[in-house]
Design an enzyme around this catalytic site. Structure first.
Site, mmCIF file in Angstrom:
data_model
loop_
_atom_site.group_PDB
_atom_site.id
_atom_site.type_symbol
_atom_site.label_atom_id
_atom_site.label_comp_id
_atom_site.label_asym_id
_atom_site.label_seq_id
_atom_site.Cartn_x
_atom_site.Cartn_y
_atom_site.Cartn_z
ATOM 1 N N CYS A 68 50.142 -7.564 1.599
ATOM 2 C CA CYS A 68 49.346 -7.085 2.731
ATOM 3 C C CYS A 68 48.298 -6.142 2.157
ATOM 4 O O CYS A 68 48.029 -6.170 0.961
ATOM 5 C CB CYS A 68 50.214 -6.426 3.804
ATOM 6 S SG CYS A 68 50.975 -4.879 3.306
ATOM 7 N N ARG A 69 47.711 -5.316 2.978
ATOM 8 C CA ARG A 69 46.666 -4.433 2.481
ATOM 9 C C ARG A 69 47.222 -3.367 1.546
ATOM 10 O O ARG A 69 46.736 -3.158 0.455
ATOM 11 C CB ARG A 69 45.920 -3.766 3.635
ATOM 12 C CG ARG A 69 44.766 -2.901 3.148
ATOM 13 C CD ARG A 69 44.009 -2.229 4.276
ATOM 14 N NE ARG A 69 42.863 -1.524 3.753
ATOM 15 C CZ ARG A 69 42.930 -0.349 3.149
ATOM 16 N NH1 ARG A 69 44.081 0.234 2.986
ATOM 17 N NH2 ARG A 69 41.836 0.231 2.691
#
Length: 191
Positions: A68-69
């Protein structure tokens, strides 16, 4: 095949991806975030989709690294897959941010704001509107207090209701394939 720790750093993941028994990469960000930039060879399975269809995905995956980020959504995805009985699940430590900082390759496409940046814009705008509007309409400053309270809860619970709502907007959605199609893609081995 060596057992990875629950978290894997960008350099170790790059080495693992070059191996013939490379793990699958599941990017759990929104389709818009994925379209903006993603690790080559990764598959986009947004967090909500992964939670809803974790049983179908379980049968399609051996070893997986979640991306994810920054790692928060990947941790939630790891928990969901663990509840479905998957044990060979890992998280890219630091997410796409760490991957990019390590100089690892990224596929870049459309320019989209990260969901976190969108949350900061909306939250900041609501706070300013509440404070400034409170000068004209008494009590409107409570909007700013509510946003602050929501951000505090988001930090304490490592979830973000505003982010989940923003991810549903058309700007943050992109065409996606069915879970059946995704499971078939995941079963295919890379050359």
């Amino acid at each position: 095949m060596p057992r990875l720790s629950p978290k894997i750093d960008a350099a170790s993941l790059r080495d693992r991806l070059a191996a013939p028994d490379a793990p699958r990469l599941l990017d759990v960000r929104t389709p818009a975030e994925f379209a903006a930039s993603h690790i080559p060879g990764s598959y986009n399975v947004p967090l909500d989709t992964l939670r809803e269809h974790r049983a179908e995905l379980r049968g399609s995956l051996d070893e997986v690294v979640l991306v994810c980020r920054s790692g928060a959504r990947a941790a939630q995805a790891e928990e969901a897959l663990g509840e479905a009985g998957m044990t060979n699940v890992h998280i890219l430590d630091g997410g796409i941010v760490a991957w990019e900082a390590a100089g690892a390759p990224l596929n870049r496409n459309r320019s989209r704001w990260d969901l976190e940046r969108q949350v900061r814009l909306v939250a900041g705008s609501l706070v300013v509107a509440g404070v400034v509007g409170g000068l004209v309409v008494p009590g409107l400053q409570w909007l700013a207090a509510g946003v602050g309270a929501g951000l505090t809860v988001a930090a304490l619970t490592n979830t973000c209701t505003m982010g989940m709502l923003l991810s549903k907007l058309p700007f943050n959605r992109a065409p996606s394939c069915s879970v059946v199609t995704m499971a078939e893609l995941l079963k295919e081995r890379r050359p």
